[in-house]
Enzyme design. Structure first.
Site, PDB file in Angstrom:
ATOM      1  N   HIS A  20       0.839  -1.208   0.000  1.00 33.10           N
ATOM      2  CA  HIS A  20       0.000   0.000   0.000  1.00 33.10           C
ATOM      3  C   HIS A  20       0.872   1.256   0.000  1.00 33.10           C
ATOM      4  O   HIS A  20       0.528   2.260  -0.623  1.00 33.10           O
ATOM      5  CB  HIS A  20      -0.935  -0.001   1.218  1.00 33.10           C
ATOM      6  CG  HIS A  20      -1.972  -1.077   1.141  1.00 33.10           C
ATOM      7  ND1 HIS A  20      -3.320  -0.814   1.102  1.00 33.10           N
ATOM      8  CD2 HIS A  20      -1.853  -2.426   1.051  1.00 33.10           C
ATOM      9  CE1 HIS A  20      -3.980  -1.954   1.010  1.00 33.10           C
ATOM     10  NE2 HIS A  20      -3.113  -2.954   0.987  1.00 33.10           N
ATOM     11  N   ASP A 131      -6.468   5.190   2.594  1.00 30.32           N
ATOM     12  CA  ASP A 131      -6.515   3.769   2.292  1.00 30.32           C
ATOM     13  C   ASP A 131      -7.859   3.143   2.679  1.00 30.32           C
ATOM     14  O   ASP A 131      -8.484   3.540   3.666  1.00 30.32           O
ATOM     15  CB  ASP A 131      -5.409   3.071   3.077  1.00 30.32           C
ATOM     16  CG  ASP A 131      -4.960   1.802   2.404  1.00 30.32           C
ATOM     17  OD1 ASP A 131      -3.892   1.822   1.776  1.00 30.32           O
ATOM     18  OD2 ASP A 131      -5.687   0.791   2.495  1.00 30.32           O
TER      19      ASP A 131
END
Ligand code: UDP
Length: 480
Positions: A20, A131
């Site tokens: 990520h 996120d």
């Protein structure tokens, strides 16, 4: 930017895992190259990883604005081991049982919410790209009227698969967990089994968490996708029509790294010297090397690693194999004498590889991958046919994109998601899949298709391309 717009300020808030953080850093760089100010929020230990990359980027682009905001993350107080600021902390010891720790880590990250609220209130950026693993990050921007965008880190295809499975629950209509079903509604007659899907039980802790993720996405201003239209047009259309309120695709993000150092330094510091690695590749014929990596989280028991080693050796091909083992381990996963026997033909990287650099080298001709979205897209951008070996997360969905839609992959034959007892893949299967992806008429066909997709990826980010245009329209909209 149009004349009536100001300098866009985007705050990025990545989940603390390499899969990520890497694309988020790429995204922050991409926005900076477009004249925006990028700020990345992270924790103290992760900031050290990011800062070195940002320094490299700033040296190359001294006028561009990209900064880090460090949030306090008191691990011990949050019930985590000291220094546990990244998923890597509890997955890097080849311990297959990371599920419990992952959930604990996910819950602990809620501690960052107050700090997020304060910074958004104080700086009032134009938008927050947070996120998906931070569904609670929707409330802070709501309070300060900052638009919040979601970044999943995966592509349209897996997001559409997840949507259709959630909606129709086809897994509940099969007689056994290994009986194949066609995903209802989804274009392409994509086939999966119950054993390959992400935990669909809404009553489980993880299930409840994913409900929260979906609800926060509905409340958000839209989704940023690391993909390009031409890779998955049917699924990009489907997603925009039926799944998300708004979506912008701006990838492949990895191609923002143009220089040797930037490519070699993505994520952690490589455990091999980039020059040595390139020299080794330079000595090999075009398309003759297979690269094997399972990303930054997946790990295997020794018995499986021994099988991979034996399969590679038996295939007789050149290889670079990344093994996520701590140095100092007794190397019980390596068949005796294997490294000597394959000297000159094979390279084992213990730790972290400069993946993009290796994938892009002309000697690399195939990629054995766990089908993490970043790896998949990096393989596509490098024009490589793949051996697909999904392990967990949404990787079985991604495998179907490669084998059934893009038709550039050969499956090694993994059948079960990590939440079940893992498949054992024999050396014979590994050897067969590696040979199949490198040589033969069908291999040539796959390679031809893969090269065409790489050209489309390149065109997508160039002026007038689909990702170039989507990024521009996003910037236009949020800076005016
Ligand atoms: N990666 C790398 N070197 C390694 C292993 C991984 O540079 O030795 C990078 C890889 O290029 C990709 C990311 O780490 O950008 C892994 O993300 P992916 O989505 O493929 O898998 P995950 O780690 O999330 O399972």
């Amino acid at each position: 930017m149009s004349s009536n717009s100001h300098k866009l300020h985007v705050v990025f808030f990545p989940f603390m895992a390499h899969g990520h953080m890497i694309p988020t850093l790429d995204m922050a760089k991409l926005f900076a190259t477009k004249g925006a100010k990028s700020t990345i929020i992270t924790t103290p230990l992760n900031s050290k990883i990011l800062l070195s990359h940002i320094d490299t980027f700033k040296k190359l682009n001294p006028t561009l604005e990209i900064d880090i905001e460090i949030f306090n993350f008191p691990c011990v107080q949050l019930g985590l081991p000291e220094g546990c600021e990244n998923v890597d902390f509890f997955t890097s010891n080849n311990n297959e049982d990371g599920g419990y720790m992952f959930f604990k880590f996910l819950m602990a990250s809620r501690f960052l919410k107050d700090q997020l609220e304060k910074i958004l209130e104080a700086t009032r950026p134009d938008c927050l790209i947070a996120d998906m693993f931070f569904p609670w990050a929707i409330e802070a921007p709501e309070k300060s009227h900052v638009p919040r965008l979601v970044f999943h880190g995966s592509g349209y295809f897996p997001l559409c698969v997840a949507h259709c499975i959630r909606l129709h629950k086809p897994q509940n209509r099969v007689a056994s967990s290994c009986e194949p079903f066609v995903i209802p509604d989804l274009p392409g007659d994509i086939v999966l089994t119950q054993e390959q899907i992400i935990d669909g039980d809404d009553e489980s802790e993880m299930g409840k968490f994913f409900i929260e993720v979906r609800e926060s996405e509905v409340k958000s201003s839209g989704v940023i996708v690391n993909s390009f239209y031409e890779l998955e047009p049917a699924y990009a259309d489907f997603y925009k029509r039926f799944v998300a309120k708004r979506a912008w695709h701006i990838g492949p993000l990895s191609v923002i790294n143009r220089g040797l150092q930037e490519k070699a330094e993505r994520g952690k510091k490589a455990t091999i010297d980039k020059v040595e690695c390139l020299k080794w590749l330079d000595s090999k014929k075009q398309d003759s090397v297979v690269y094997i990596s399972f990303g930054s989280v997946a790990s295997f028991k020794n018995e499986q690693l021994i099988e991979i080693a034996a399969g590679l050796e038996a295939s007789g091909t050149n290889f670079i194999w990344v093994v996520r083992k701590n140095t100092g381990d007794k190397e019980e996963w390596l068949p005796e004498g294997m490294e000597k026997r394959t000297k000159g033909k094979g390279m084992i990287i213990r730790g972290w590889a400069p993946q993009v650099l290796i994938l892009e080298h002309q000697a690399t001709g195939g990629f054995v991958t766990h089908c993490g979205w970043n790896s998949l897209l990096e393989g596509v951008a490098a024009g490589l046919p793949m051996v697909t070996w999904p392990v967990g997360a949404e990787q079985f969905y991604n495998e179907k994109l490669v084998t059934q839609v893009l038709k550039t992959g050969v499956s090694v034959g993994a059948t079960k998601h990590a939440r079940f007892k893992r498949d054992f893949i024999s050396r014979e299967k590994i050897e067969k899949a590696v040979r199949e992806v490198l040589v033969g008429e069908e291999a040539e066909e796959r390679r031809r298709r893969a090269k065409k997709q790489a050209e489309m990826a390149k065109a997508a980010v160039e002026e007038g391309g689909s990702s170039f245009n989507d990024l521009n329209s996003f910037i236009e909209e949020f800076s005016s």
